[in-house]
Design a protein around this motif. Structure first.
Motif, PDB file in Angstrom:
ATOM      1  N   SER A 104     -23.547  27.008  54.159  1.00 17.15           N
ATOM      2  CA  SER A 104     -23.454  26.393  53.078  1.00 17.15           C
ATOM      3  C   SER A 104     -24.371  25.154  52.542  1.00 17.15           C
ATOM      4  CB  SER A 104     -22.067  25.631  53.402  1.00 17.15           C
ATOM      5  OG  SER A 104     -22.343  24.222  53.232  1.00 17.15           O
ATOM      6  N   GLN A 105     -24.517  24.129  51.735  1.00 20.20           N
ATOM      7  CA  GLN A 105     -25.696  23.390  50.562  1.00 20.20           C
ATOM      8  C   GLN A 105     -25.600  22.413  52.205  1.00 20.20           C
ATOM      9  OE1 GLN A 105     -25.067  23.204  47.213  1.00 20.20           O
ATOM     10  NE2 GLN A 105     -23.075  23.970  46.641  1.00 20.20           N
ATOM     11  N   ARG A 127     -16.962  28.652  59.285  1.00 19.43           N
ATOM     12  CA  ARG A 127     -15.550  28.654  57.741  1.00 19.43           C
ATOM     13  C   ARG A 127     -14.585  29.382  58.228  1.00 19.43           C
ATOM     14  NH1 ARG A 127     -17.221  28.883  52.536  1.00 19.43           N
ATOM     15  NH2 ARG A 127     -19.410  28.236  52.176  1.00 19.43           N
ATOM     16  N   LEU A 179     -13.242  29.539  53.339  1.00 21.24           N
ATOM     17  CA  LEU A 179     -13.116  28.052  52.822  1.00 21.24           C
ATOM     18  C   LEU A 179     -13.610  26.984  54.098  1.00 21.24           C
ATOM     19  CD1 LEU A 179     -10.683  27.548  49.936  1.00 21.24           C
ATOM     20  CD2 LEU A 179     -13.079  28.138  49.838  1.00 21.24           C
ATOM     21  N   ALA A 180     -14.020  25.741  54.495  1.00 21.15           N
ATOM     22  CA  ALA A 180     -13.825  25.040  55.780  1.00 21.15           C
ATOM     23  C   ALA A 180     -12.693  24.612  55.562  1.00 21.15           C
ATOM     24  CB  ALA A 180     -14.131  23.629  54.418  1.00 21.15           C
ATOM     25  N   LYS A 232     -12.340  19.291  55.413  1.00 22.26           N
ATOM     26  CA  LYS A 232     -11.264  19.358  54.500  1.00 22.26           C
ATOM     27  C   LYS A 232     -11.440  18.054  54.439  1.00 22.26           C
ATOM     28  CE  LYS A 232     -10.642  22.784  52.056  1.00 22.26           C
ATOM     29  NZ  LYS A 232     -11.735  23.331  51.045  1.00 22.26           N
ATOM     30  N   ILE A 242     -15.340  19.296  50.331  1.00 18.76           N
ATOM     31  CA  ILE A 242     -16.869  20.213  50.346  1.00 18.76           C
ATOM     32  C   ILE A 242     -17.455  19.813  50.951  1.00 18.76           C
ATOM     33  CG2 ILE A 242     -15.831  21.471  48.461  1.00 18.76           C
ATOM     34  CD1 ILE A 242     -17.203  19.789  46.308  1.00 18.76           C
ATOM     35  N   ALA A 243     -18.905  20.585  51.639  1.00 19.25           N
ATOM     36  CA  ALA A 243     -20.355  20.577  52.238  1.00 19.25           C
ATOM     37  C   ALA A 243     -21.330  19.885  51.221  1.00 19.25           C
ATOM     38  CB  ALA A 243     -19.687  21.775  53.291  1.00 19.25           C
ATOM     39  N   PRO A 244     -21.826  19.454  51.368  1.00 23.82           N
ATOM     40  CA  PRO A 244     -22.207  18.460  52.629  1.00 23.82           C
ATOM     41  C   PRO A 244     -21.313  16.832  52.441  1.00 23.82           C
ATOM     42  CG  PRO A 244     -24.115  18.183  51.202  1.00 23.82           C
ATOM     43  CD  PRO A 244     -22.714  19.344  50.412  1.00 23.82           C
ATOM     44  N   GLU A 248     -21.558  15.076  48.442  1.00 25.46           N
ATOM     45  CA  GLU A 248     -22.618  15.346  47.131  1.00 25.46           C
ATOM     46  C   GLU A 248     -24.185  16.005  47.441  1.00 25.46           C
ATOM     47  OE1 GLU A 248     -22.612  17.662  43.950  1.00 25.46           O
ATOM     48  OE2 GLU A 248     -20.514  16.102  44.499  1.00 25.46           O
ATOM     49  N   SER A 249     -24.958  16.761  47.750  1.00 21.83           N
ATOM     50  CA  SER A 249     -26.148  16.782  48.084  1.00 21.83           C
ATOM     51  C   SER A 249     -26.721  16.629  47.616  1.00 21.83           C
ATOM     52  CB  SER A 249     -26.947  18.200  47.829  1.00 21.83           C
ATOM     53  OG  SER A 249     -25.532  19.359  48.157  1.00 21.83           O
ATOM     54  N   ASN A 279     -28.420  21.172  40.620  1.00 27.02           N
ATOM     55  CA  ASN A 279     -26.742  20.796  41.134  1.00 27.02           C
ATOM     56  C   ASN A 279     -26.177  21.569  38.905  1.00 27.02           C
ATOM     57  OD1 ASN A 279     -27.119  21.814  43.273  1.00 27.02           O
ATOM     58  ND2 ASN A 279     -24.956  20.660  44.170  1.00 27.02           N
ATOM     59  N   TYR A 292     -31.523  26.211  49.066  1.00 29.80           N
ATOM     60  CA  TYR A 292     -31.045  27.024  49.002  1.00 29.80           C
ATOM     61  C   TYR A 292     -30.233  28.044  48.385  1.00 29.80           C
ATOM     62  CZ  TYR A 292     -25.559  27.372  49.699  1.00 29.80           C
ATOM     63  OH  TYR A 292     -24.019  28.393  49.365  1.00 29.80           O
TER      64      TYR A 292
HETATM   65  N1  LIG Z   1     -21.538  19.885  44.695  1.00 29.69           N
HETATM   66  C1  LIG Z   1     -21.469  19.896  45.485  1.00 29.69           C
HETATM   67  C2  LIG Z   1     -20.927  21.781  46.106  1.00 29.69           C
HETATM   68  C3  LIG Z   1     -20.822  21.230  47.483  1.00 29.69           C
HETATM   69  C4  LIG Z   1     -19.673  22.785  47.470  1.00 29.69           C
HETATM   70  O1  LIG Z   1     -19.506  23.509  46.325  1.00 29.69           O
HETATM   71  N2  LIG Z   1     -19.668  23.253  49.377  1.00 29.69           N
HETATM   72  C5  LIG Z   1     -19.577  24.246  49.121  1.00 29.69           C
HETATM   73  C6  LIG Z   1     -20.367  25.488  49.755  1.00 29.69           C
HETATM   74  S1  LIG Z   1     -21.818  25.938  49.542  1.00 29.69           S
HETATM   75  C7  LIG Z   1     -17.667  24.266  50.429  1.00 29.69           C
HETATM   76  O2  LIG Z   1     -17.663  23.306  51.062  1.00 29.69           O
HETATM   77  N3  LIG Z   1     -17.120  25.540  50.614  1.00 29.69           N
HETATM   78  C8  LIG Z   1     -16.051  25.347  51.477  1.00 29.69           C
HETATM   79  C9  LIG Z   1     -15.090  24.926  50.381  1.00 29.69           C
HETATM   80  O3  LIG Z   1     -14.700  24.877  49.083  1.00 29.69           O
HETATM   81  O4  LIG Z   1     -13.795  24.637  51.071  1.00 29.69           O
HETATM   82  C10 LIG Z   1     -22.984  19.319  46.192  1.00 29.69           C
HETATM   83  O5  LIG Z   1     -23.984  19.610  46.329  1.00 29.69           O
HETATM   84  O6  LIG Z   1     -21.898  19.012  47.577  1.00 29.69           O
END
Ligand SMILES: N[C@@H](CCC(=O)N[C@@H](CS)C(=O)NCC(=O)O)C(=O)O
Length: 212
Positions: free
Chosen positions: A10-11, A33, A39-40, A45, A52-54, A65-66, A102, A164
């Motif tokens: 993930s990001q 995951r 998903l996370a 969560k 969502i990550a990070p 938010e990255s 992003n 990434y």
């Molecule tokens: N714009 C957000 C996007 C974060 C995002 O979409 N993260 C994904 C991983 S790449 C995530 O957490 N996916 C798992 C989920 O939705 O449960 C950032 O850059 O932090």
């Protein structure tokens, strides 16, 4: 103590890489995951309202938010080593690629991925997104032909954010680097950085980075 919560593939790999570039002392936690929907997990969560990550924690602060996390860490703990000052000749390029990541690149890549799964009746959304995505990749290849890094002559947060998208995110898409020699050469340079190697080994042990 700064804690970085990494979700597998993930990001959040961006944040681990930045911490390694800065040589920071930080606590690292890795989460896999879910098997059923990728998903996370609930534990992840629960860290932040978006789930969502990070996500990082720094004392009482919980930050998502990255881009925000990168800037927070670099400015607070890295003396802004990977941010360029307004007086720097590469300032505008650095800013552009940092926000392009992003704001446009990831957004269109995600929409394209989702649309490919949805089989919409109207072809217009897929064509719209494909056009933007193709333009974005063309810009990436051009940029890496004119500068050593996205941000110019030195590694900046623009690179920490962009890499990434052109490595790990490609694992889920069919974009190849066959027609992109500048991008391919750039990724070889990134892959040789000790900090990148350390971060990748921490984040995804046993899996080779997607550098080709
Ligand atoms: N714009 C957000 C996007 C974060 C995002 O979409 N993260 C994904 C991983 S790449 C995530 O957490 N996916 C798992 C989920 O939705 O449960 C950032 O850059 O932090």
């Amino acid at each position: 103590m700064l804690t970085v919560h990494h979700l597998g593939i993930s990001q959040s790999e961006r944040i681990v890489w930045l911490c390694e570039e800065l040589g920071l002392d930080y606590e690292y936690k890795r989460y896999s995951r879910r098997e059923d929907n990728r998903l996370a997990p609930d534990e992840y969560k629960a860290l932040h309202p978006m789930g969502i990550a990070p996500v990082i924690q720094d004392g009482d602060l919980v930050l998502g938010e990255s881009g925000a996390i990168c800037e927070y860490i670099d400015r607070k703990y890295g003396a802004a080593k990977h941010c360029l000052d307004v007086s720097h000749p590469d300032f505008a390029d650095h800013l552009f690629w940092f926000h392009f990541t992003n704001g446009t690149f990831m957004t269109n890549g995600m929409m394209q991925l989702m649309l490919s799964m949805a089989e919409p009746k109207n072809p217009m959304p897929a064509e719209f997104v494909a056009d933007r995505t193709a333009k974005a990749w063309t810009m990436v290849e051009q940029r890496l032909g004119e500068a050593e890094f996205f941000g110019g002559s030195q590694l900046t947060l623009a690179d920490i954010m962009m890499v990434y998208c052109i490595t790990t995110a490609r694992m889920f898409r069919d974009t190849t680097l066959d027609e992109m020699p500048n991008t391919a050469a750039y990724l070889q340079r990134i892959g040789q950085r000790d900090a990148y190697k350390r971060a990748w080994e921490k984040c995804e042990p046993g899996i080779p980075p997607h550098l080709t």
